[in-house]
Design a protein around this motif. Structure first.
Motif, PDB file in Angstrom:
ATOM      1  N   TYR A  32      -2.429  -2.701  -0.375  1.00 38.86           N
ATOM      2  CA  TYR A  32      -1.686  -1.950   0.636  1.00 38.86           C
ATOM      3  C   TYR A  32      -0.432  -2.729   0.964  1.00 38.86           C
ATOM      4  CZ  TYR A  32      -3.208  -4.814   4.711  1.00 38.86           C
ATOM      5  OH  TYR A  32      -3.413  -5.807   5.630  1.00 38.86           O
ATOM      6  N   THR A  36       3.280   1.487   0.607  1.00 37.47           N
ATOM      7  CA  THR A  36       2.171   2.445   0.595  1.00 37.47           C
ATOM      8  C   THR A  36       1.987   3.096   1.958  1.00 37.47           C
ATOM      9  OG1 THR A  36       0.441   0.830   1.140  1.00 37.47           O
ATOM     10  CG2 THR A  36       0.931   1.185  -1.205  1.00 37.47           C
ATOM     11  N   ASN A  42       2.040   2.466  -4.601  1.00 34.00           N
ATOM     12  CA  ASN A  42       0.718   2.579  -5.197  1.00 34.00           C
ATOM     13  C   ASN A  42      -0.269   1.753  -4.378  1.00 34.00           C
ATOM     14  OD1 ASN A  42      -1.331   3.161  -6.979  1.00 34.00           O
ATOM     15  ND2 ASN A  42      -0.773   1.538  -8.407  1.00 34.00           N
ATOM     16  N   ASN A  45      -3.319   2.807   2.738  1.00 43.60           N
ATOM     17  CA  ASN A  45      -2.706   2.402   4.001  1.00 43.60           C
ATOM     18  C   ASN A  45      -3.697   2.667   5.134  1.00 43.60           C
ATOM     19  OD1 ASN A  45      -2.107   5.158   5.200  1.00 43.60           O
ATOM     20  ND2 ASN A  45      -1.009   5.296   3.252  1.00 43.60           N
TER      21      ASN A  45
END
Length: 138
Positions: A32, A36, A42, A45
């Motif tokens: 995270y 994100t 990618n 979250n």
């Protein structure tokens, strides 16, 4: 019962990155980052994880209430939309589609409202919680 998860972060807020790991290892060093959370990166979250927790918890609570009322659940699908504005979660909206035999729409809607108010994640969240529900007649 207690559950845990860990977050590890390195670097600045915008350029850094973190990893999330849950006790069950379903998340295992899952990425995270700022991207994100606020852009199109990618990974996951916090708001996405809250949405997963709320949809899962609500669906289990609704299933329990339907079973307690004497009905059998064929399926329930719940989508949770978390509205994150100005650094706060301002709303969690649950969209529910359920297949339950022999239950009236009115009773189903009452159980949806009851689950919306009483699932543990709903009680945890300090935000507006709304829902819309569709009962698919069998």
């Amino acid at each position: 019962m207690k559950r845990h998860a860990t977050a590890h972060w390195e670097g600045s807020l915008k350029e850094g990155a973190g990893k999330l790991t849950t006790q069950s290892s379903v998340l295992n060093n899952t990425q995270y980052s700022f991207k994100t959370r606020f852009e199109d990166g990618n990974g996951t979250n916090p708001e996405e994880l809250v949405a997963a927790a709320h949809s899962g918890c609500f669906t289990m609570q609704l299933t329990a209430y339907i079973n307690e009322a004497g009905y059998e659940v064929d399926s329930i699908e719940t989508k949770c939309d978390i509205d994150f504005q100005n650094g706060s979660i301002v709303e969690s909206h649950l969209s529910v589609v359920a297949k339950v035999a022999k239950i009236s729409t009115d009773e189903f809607q009452q159980l949806v409202t009851k689950a919306e108010s009483n699932c543990p994640i709903s009680r945890l969240l300090n935000t507006k919680i709304t829902s819309n529900a569709t009962l698919v007649q069998q």
